[in-house]
Write a protein that holds these residues in place. Structure first.
Motif, PDB file in Angstrom:
ATOM      1  N   GLY A   1      24.543  -0.920  -7.558  1.00 34.33           N
ATOM      2  CA  GLY A   1      23.607  -2.007  -7.792  1.00 34.33           C
ATOM      3  C   GLY A   1      22.183  -1.556  -7.578  1.00 34.33           C
ATOM      4  O   GLY A   1      21.904  -0.364  -7.441  1.00 34.33           O
ATOM      5  N   ASP A   2      21.303  -2.511  -7.537  1.00 28.13           N
ATOM      6  CA  ASP A   2      19.888  -2.249  -7.318  1.00 28.13           C
ATOM      7  C   ASP A   2      19.482  -2.821  -5.967  1.00 28.13           C
ATOM      8  O   ASP A   2      20.039  -3.833  -5.517  1.00 28.13           O
ATOM      9  N   TRP A   3      18.505  -2.169  -5.329  1.00 27.24           N
ATOM     10  CA  TRP A   3      18.042  -2.584  -4.010  1.00 27.24           C
ATOM     11  C   TRP A   3      16.578  -2.185  -3.875  1.00 27.24           C
ATOM     12  O   TRP A   3      16.152  -1.195  -4.471  1.00 27.24           O
ATOM     13  N   PRO A   4      15.795  -2.917  -3.104  1.00 29.63           N
ATOM     14  CA  PRO A   4      14.380  -2.550  -2.921  1.00 29.63           C
ATOM     15  C   PRO A   4      14.214  -1.201  -2.212  1.00 29.63           C
ATOM     16  O   PRO A   4      15.020  -0.854  -1.347  1.00 29.63           O
ATOM     17  N   LEU A   5      13.171  -0.480  -2.557  1.00 29.67           N
ATOM     18  CA  LEU A   5      12.844   0.758  -1.846  1.00 29.67           C
ATOM     19  C   LEU A   5      12.492   0.462  -0.388  1.00 29.67           C
ATOM     20  O   LEU A   5      12.806   1.234   0.512  1.00 29.67           O
ATOM     21  N   ALA A   6      11.822  -0.646  -0.165  1.00 25.21           N
ATOM     22  CA  ALA A   6      11.464  -1.112   1.176  1.00 25.21           C
ATOM     23  C   ALA A   6      11.405  -2.627   1.107  1.00 25.21           C
ATOM     24  O   ALA A   6      11.214  -3.201   0.033  1.00 25.21           O
ATOM     25  N   GLY A   7      11.575  -3.270   2.247  1.00 29.60           N
ATOM     26  CA  GLY A   7      11.507  -4.718   2.250  1.00 29.60           C
ATOM     27  C   GLY A   7      11.607  -5.282   3.649  1.00 29.60           C
ATOM     28  O   GLY A   7      11.770  -4.556   4.631  1.00 29.60           O
ATOM     29  N   PHE A   8      11.497  -6.613   3.712  1.00 25.47           N
ATOM     30  CA  PHE A   8      11.621  -7.297   4.993  1.00 25.47           C
ATOM     31  C   PHE A   8      11.966  -8.762   4.760  1.00 25.47           C
ATOM     32  O   PHE A   8      11.872  -9.273   3.646  1.00 25.47           O
ATOM     33  N   SER A   9      12.367  -9.417   5.845  1.00 25.33           N
ATOM     34  CA  SER A   9      12.626 -10.841   5.808  1.00 25.33           C
ATOM     35  C   SER A   9      12.253 -11.450   7.154  1.00 25.33           C
ATOM     36  O   SER A   9      12.719 -10.969   8.192  1.00 25.33           O
TER      37      SER A   9
ATOM     38  N   GLU B   1       0.829  -1.212   0.000  1.00 23.56           N
ATOM     39  CA  GLU B   1       0.000   0.000   0.000  1.00 23.56           C
ATOM     40  C   GLU B   1       0.861   1.259   0.000  1.00 23.56           C
ATOM     41  O   GLU B   1       0.579   2.215  -0.718  1.00 23.56           O
ATOM     42  N   ILE B   2       1.912   1.274   0.810  1.00 22.82           N
ATOM     43  CA  ILE B   2       2.745   2.474   0.940  1.00 22.82           C
ATOM     44  C   ILE B   2       3.589   2.712  -0.308  1.00 22.82           C
ATOM     45  O   ILE B   2       3.690   3.832  -0.790  1.00 22.82           O
ATOM     46  N   THR B   3       4.205   1.645  -0.831  1.00 20.27           N
ATOM     47  CA  THR B   3       5.120   1.815  -1.967  1.00 20.27           C
ATOM     48  C   THR B   3       4.405   1.838  -3.311  1.00 20.27           C
ATOM     49  O   THR B   3       4.919   2.397  -4.279  1.00 20.27           O
ATOM     50  N   GLY B   4       3.254   1.177  -3.384  1.00 16.50           N
ATOM     51  CA  GLY B   4       2.552   1.054  -4.660  1.00 16.50           C
ATOM     52  C   GLY B   4       3.112  -0.057  -5.540  1.00 16.50           C
ATOM     53  O   GLY B   4       2.739  -0.179  -6.701  1.00 16.50           O
ATOM     54  N   TYR B   5       4.004  -0.878  -4.975  1.00 16.44           N
ATOM     55  CA  TYR B   5       4.620  -1.969  -5.728  1.00 16.44           C
ATOM     56  C   TYR B   5       4.215  -3.330  -5.172  1.00 16.44           C
ATOM     57  O   TYR B   5       4.015  -3.481  -3.968  1.00 16.44           O
ATOM     58  N   GLN B   6       4.148  -4.312  -6.064  1.00 15.24           N
ATOM     59  CA  GLN B   6       3.914  -5.691  -5.677  1.00 15.24           C
ATOM     60  C   GLN B   6       5.179  -6.258  -5.016  1.00 15.24           C
ATOM     61  O   GLN B   6       6.288  -5.857  -5.370  1.00 15.24           O
ATOM     62  N   PRO B   7       5.028  -7.209  -4.099  1.00 17.97           N
ATOM     63  CA  PRO B   7       6.204  -7.819  -3.479  1.00 17.97           C
ATOM     64  C   PRO B   7       6.943  -8.737  -4.450  1.00 17.97           C
ATOM     65  O   PRO B   7       6.324  -9.425  -5.265  1.00 17.97           O
ATOM     66  N   VAL B   8       8.265  -8.696  -4.366  1.00 19.73           N
ATOM     67  CA  VAL B   8       9.136  -9.522  -5.204  1.00 19.73           C
ATOM     68  C   VAL B   8      10.240 -10.078  -4.306  1.00 19.73           C
ATOM     69  O   VAL B   8      10.771  -9.366  -3.458  1.00 19.73           O
ATOM     70  N   MET B   9      10.574 -11.331  -4.508  1.00 22.71           N
ATOM     71  CA  MET B   9      11.697 -11.910  -3.766  1.00 22.71           C
ATOM     72  C   MET B   9      12.999 -11.344  -4.317  1.00 22.71           C
ATOM     73  O   MET B   9      13.199 -11.265  -5.526  1.00 22.71           O
ATOM     74  N   TRP B  10      13.879 -10.959  -3.404  1.00 23.78           N
ATOM     75  CA  TRP B  10      15.230 -10.494  -3.730  1.00 23.78           C
ATOM     76  C   TRP B  10      16.170 -11.508  -3.105  1.00 23.78           C
ATOM     77  O   TRP B  10      16.276 -11.582  -1.870  1.00 23.78           O
ATOM     78  N   GLY B  11      16.803 -12.309  -3.943  1.00 26.05           N
ATOM     79  CA  GLY B  11      17.653 -13.377  -3.426  1.00 26.05           C
ATOM     80  C   GLY B  11      16.789 -14.412  -2.735  1.00 26.05           C
ATOM     81  O   GLY B  11      15.568 -14.466  -2.943  1.00 26.05           O
ATOM     82  N   PRO B  12      17.401 -15.226  -1.891  1.00 27.50           N
ATOM     83  CA  PRO B  12      16.655 -16.323  -1.284  1.00 27.50           C
ATOM     84  C   PRO B  12      15.780 -15.951  -0.097  1.00 27.50           C
ATOM     85  O   PRO B  12      14.932 -16.747   0.304  1.00 27.50           O
TER      86      PRO B  12
END
Length: 140
Positions: A69-77, A39-50
């Motif tokens: 390189g490239d990195w997510p604007l926001a994320g979690f694990s 909701e906050i980012t407006g993007y669908q979740p995508v796996m980054w690495g494992p």
């Protein structure tokens, strides 16, 4: 230069959460974070690495080295010891927000929480939004 291993991969995010999160609480918190960050980012979740779930991306270039390189604007694990939140970018005002967040530990590039109930969601929302805004402006 070594190849960056943390990049988008074609793994089902929902299946990852159901198999990787080690408690029912972590599974529930992960699905809450999915909805919140989407909701906050407006993007669908995508796996980054494992093991990182990311939303959107930006391209960075280090000011101190040749790394980029490239990195997510926001994320979690949903890691075993705690949920790692990739929502801190050093944006103006974020240190003050951290004082209001609740119970957490700070890593070099992320915030560790045992469960979402330990932190204030309204402050987390502000942290995520400020990080996304800051990263978009800095790396536009």
């Amino acid at each position: 230069m070594a190849e960056i291993k943390t990049r988008p991969v074609d793994t089902d995010v929902h299946e990852f959460i159901r198999t990787f999160a080690n408690t029912e609480q972590k599974i529930a918190d992960s699905f809450t974070l999915l909805k919140l960050m989407e909701e906050i980012t407006g993007y669908q979740p995508v796996m980054w690495g494992p093991s990182i779930i990311g939303f959107g991306s930006y391209h960075y270039k280090s000011e101190r080295s040749r790394q980029e390189g490239d990195w997510p604007l926001a994320g979690f694990s949903p890691r075993k010891a705690a949920i790692s939140l990739y929502v801190y970018a050093g944006a103006p005002g974020q240190d003050e927000m951290l004082k209001e967040l609740g119970k957490y530990k700070m890593g070099k590039a992320c915030i560790y929480v045992k469960k979402l109930a330990d932190i204030r969601q309204d402050v987390l929302i502000r942290l995520i939004q400020s990080s996304v805004d800051y990263l978009r402006k800095k790396y536009s």
